[in-house]
Design a protein around this motif. Structure first.
Motif, PDB file in Angstrom:
ATOM      1  N   ALA A  36       0.867  -1.256   0.001  1.00 38.08           N
ATOM      2  CA  ALA A  36      -0.371   0.106  -0.061  1.00 38.08           C
ATOM      3  C   ALA A  36       0.871   1.292  -0.106  1.00 38.08           C
ATOM      4  O   ALA A  36       0.531   2.351  -0.530  1.00 38.08           O
ATOM      5  N   ALA A  37       1.977   1.331   0.790  1.00 34.64           N
ATOM      6  CA  ALA A  37       2.923   2.407   0.803  1.00 34.64           C
ATOM      7  C   ALA A  37       3.327   2.656  -0.453  1.00 34.64           C
ATOM      8  O   ALA A  37       3.639   3.720  -1.020  1.00 34.64           O
ATOM      9  N   ARG A  38       3.874   1.689  -1.281  1.00 28.87           N
ATOM     10  CA  ARG A  38       4.476   1.835  -2.309  1.00 28.87           C
ATOM     11  C   ARG A  38       3.500   2.287  -3.314  1.00 28.87           C
ATOM     12  O   ARG A  38       3.868   3.417  -4.298  1.00 28.87           O
ATOM     13  N   LEU A  40       0.854   3.932  -2.866  1.00 28.62           N
ATOM     14  CA  LEU A  40       0.525   5.502  -2.286  1.00 28.62           C
ATOM     15  C   LEU A  40       1.701   6.485  -2.793  1.00 28.62           C
ATOM     16  O   LEU A  40       1.132   7.597  -3.450  1.00 28.62           O
ATOM     17  N   GLY A  41       2.736   5.906  -2.864  1.00 34.95           N
ATOM     18  CA  GLY A  41       3.936   6.739  -3.619  1.00 34.95           C
ATOM     19  C   GLY A  41       3.622   7.100  -4.879  1.00 34.95           C
ATOM     20  O   GLY A  41       3.894   8.340  -5.533  1.00 34.95           O
ATOM     21  N   TRP A  42       3.099   6.106  -5.684  1.00 40.18           N
ATOM     22  CA  TRP A  42       2.848   6.407  -6.877  1.00 40.18           C
ATOM     23  C   TRP A  42       1.734   7.274  -7.086  1.00 40.18           C
ATOM     24  O   TRP A  42       1.336   8.006  -8.036  1.00 40.18           O
ATOM     25  N   ILE A  43       0.619   7.228  -6.460  1.00 39.58           N
ATOM     26  CA  ILE A  43      -0.466   8.058  -6.405  1.00 39.58           C
ATOM     27  C   ILE A  43       0.010   9.447  -6.241  1.00 39.58           C
ATOM     28  O   ILE A  43      -0.652  10.579  -6.778  1.00 39.58           O
ATOM     29  N   ILE A  44       0.721   9.491  -5.252  1.00 43.49           N
ATOM     30  CA  ILE A  44       1.272  11.031  -4.748  1.00 43.49           C
ATOM     31  C   ILE A  44       1.972  11.718  -6.008  1.00 43.49           C
ATOM     32  O   ILE A  44       1.672  12.767  -6.413  1.00 43.49           O
ATOM     33  N   ASP A  45       2.836  10.928  -6.725  1.00 43.73           N
ATOM     34  CA  ASP A  45       3.786  11.333  -7.615  1.00 43.73           C
ATOM     35  C   ASP A  45       2.839  11.649  -8.863  1.00 43.73           C
ATOM     36  O   ASP A  45       3.097  12.947  -9.677  1.00 43.73           O
ATOM     37  N   GLU A  46       1.698  10.816  -9.221  1.00 40.64           N
ATOM     38  CA  GLU A  46       1.002  11.134 -10.307  1.00 40.64           C
ATOM     39  C   GLU A  46       0.264  12.428 -10.213  1.00 40.64           C
ATOM     40  O   GLU A  46       0.174  13.388 -10.860  1.00 40.64           O
ATOM     41  N   ALA A  47      -0.482  12.591  -8.928  1.00 41.23           N
ATOM     42  CA  ALA A  47      -1.127  13.875  -8.453  1.00 41.23           C
ATOM     43  C   ALA A  47      -0.265  14.979  -8.643  1.00 41.23           C
ATOM     44  O   ALA A  47      -0.522  16.026  -9.123  1.00 41.23           O
ATOM     45  N   ALA A  48       0.921  14.908  -7.836  1.00 44.21           N
ATOM     46  CA  ALA A  48       1.935  16.055  -7.857  1.00 44.21           C
ATOM     47  C   ALA A  48       2.265  16.536  -9.152  1.00 44.21           C
ATOM     48  O   ALA A  48       2.646  17.471  -9.858  1.00 44.21           O
ATOM     49  N   GLY A  49       2.627  15.367 -10.193  1.00 46.50           N
ATOM     50  CA  GLY A  49       3.261  15.481 -11.677  1.00 46.50           C
ATOM     51  C   GLY A  49       1.836  16.236 -12.236  1.00 46.50           C
ATOM     52  O   GLY A  49       2.275  16.904 -13.546  1.00 46.50           O
ATOM     53  N   LYS A  50       1.041  16.463 -11.994  1.00 46.61           N
ATOM     54  CA  LYS A  50      -0.123  17.301 -12.712  1.00 46.61           C
ATOM     55  C   LYS A  50      -0.347  18.385 -12.109  1.00 46.61           C
ATOM     56  O   LYS A  50      -1.263  19.254 -12.405  1.00 46.61           O
ATOM     57  N   GLY A  51       0.669  19.047 -11.398  1.00 50.78           N
ATOM     58  CA  GLY A  51       0.687  20.514 -10.658  1.00 50.78           C
ATOM     59  C   GLY A  51      -0.101  20.781  -9.697  1.00 50.78           C
ATOM     60  O   GLY A  51      -0.146  21.714  -9.013  1.00 50.78           O
ATOM     61  N   LEU A  52      -0.883  19.543  -8.957  1.00 50.08           N
ATOM     62  CA  LEU A  52      -1.443  19.825  -7.968  1.00 50.08           C
ATOM     63  C   LEU A  52      -0.634  20.039  -6.424  1.00 50.08           C
ATOM     64  O   LEU A  52       0.326  19.212  -6.286  1.00 50.08           O
ATOM     65  N   ARG A  53      -1.128  20.769  -5.759  1.00 50.40           N
ATOM     66  CA  ARG A  53      -0.262  21.464  -4.525  1.00 50.40           C
ATOM     67  C   ARG A  53      -1.252  21.519  -3.437  1.00 50.40           C
ATOM     68  O   ARG A  53      -2.473  21.773  -3.570  1.00 50.40           O
ATOM     69  N   GLY A  54      -0.895  21.627  -2.225  1.00 53.31           N
ATOM     70  CA  GLY A  54      -1.669  21.701  -0.849  1.00 53.31           C
ATOM     71  C   GLY A  54      -2.870  20.949  -0.856  1.00 53.31           C
ATOM     72  O   GLY A  54      -3.194  19.753  -1.239  1.00 53.31           O
TER      73      GLY A  54
END
Length: 296
Positions: A36-38, A40-54
């Motif tokens: 799950a942690a692995r 989750l890292g991909w999910i965060i990276d994908e969202a951050a890669g789309k420019g999402l912050r905060g």
């Protein structure tokens, strides 16, 4: 007022609390926790890669973690799946590419390069193309002229997007392989397919996320698909056929049905896990025997 060090510690605590909340949302379906942690890292990276912050980033990750915990396939959340050197876009309603499919496609491409003097001159017909992953990877690896067919408008649309996304010139058309469609006509040297091949009993044993979220149109089927694939290969004058299937029992049934007149040589290809994965058949392309792990 917080010092810079205290502020960093405060932010780290908030992030850890959020991370634990995300992992709790994923826990009902994704186990063990390390997996799950692995993810989750991909999910965060994908969202951050789309420019999402905060807050926007938090909302997206929380949403995707919740959906993953409900069994929604990770590829539908991330929106893509590596396939050889390609980045294959994935969308709900279209079957997700599997590692087993990637493996046999790469084996086929390698054997073709080693045995065909000009693989770029080959004509490939990719039936039940789905995302287009098999045909696109063969076009990428060989430079071959590939045309793909699928009955699903969603699949054809996504396959076309994948061709553009990966910079490949592959034509995709909507057609039911059981119909007499113009898209199925024309010569082909090689026919490849990943048709619906899972029986109703097999579907009951499939992962819940597969049954709930992936298209039944691309999953449930049987020997009738293979009979039609070989009939189309005959009509196209194909030298070889490689088609994915489920297991040894299905392989025996398919071979007895499609090769009753002994027009083809070949057998079964096994994947890295040792499972029967494809029927490989050929006429004058005896070099395809390199893919055959069990002769029939």
């Amino acid at each position: 007022m917080l010092t810079q060090h205290a502020y960093k510690e405060h932010r780290a605590q908030i992030f850890d609390m959020a991370r634990q909340a995300y992992l709790r949302r994923m826990a009902p379906y994704v186990r063990p926790r390390a997996a799950a942690a692995r993810e989750l890292g991909w999910i965060i990276d994908e969202a951050a890669g789309k420019g999402l912050r905060g807050p926007a980033l938090h909302r997206r990750v929380l949403r995707d973690a919740t959906l993953r915990g409900q069994g929604v396939p990770l590829q539908y959340l991330l929106g893509n799946q590596p396939f050889g050197d390609l980045d294959v876009l994935c969308r709900p309603g279209v079957l997700i590419p599997r590692w087993e499919t990637e493996e046999w496609t790469l084996r086929l491409a390698q054997a073709t390069r080693e045995n065909v003097p000009d693989p770029g001159a080959l004509r490939v017909l990719d039936l039940c193309t789905g995302t287009g992953c098999v045909g696109l990877l063969l076009a990428h690896e060989l430079g071959a002229a590939v045309r793909g067919v699928d009955v699903s408008p969603k699949a054809v649309g996504l396959a076309r997007r994948n061709a553009a996304h990966n910079g490949l010139d592959v034509a995709f058309a909507r057609a039911d392989i059981f119909d007499d469609s113009p898209a199925l006509h024309g010569p082909a040297d090689l026919v490849v397919a990943n048709p619906p091949y899972i029986s109703r009993a097999g579907l009951r044993q499939a992962e819940p996320s597969v049954r709930r979220f992936e298209p039944m149109l691309a999953l449930h089927g049987g020997v009738e698909f293979f009979s039609r694939i070989f009939a189309l290969a005959d009509a196209a004058g194909a030298h070889g056929v490689v088609a994915e299937l489920s297991d040894d029992a299905q392989m025996r049934e398919i071979w007895a049905t499609v090769n009753a007149d002994r027009a083809w040589a070949g057998g079964a290809l096994r994947d890295a896990a040792g499972r029967t994965r494809c029927v490989v058949a050929y006429r004058d392309w005896s070099w395809l025997s390199a893919l055959v792990d069990e002769r029939y």
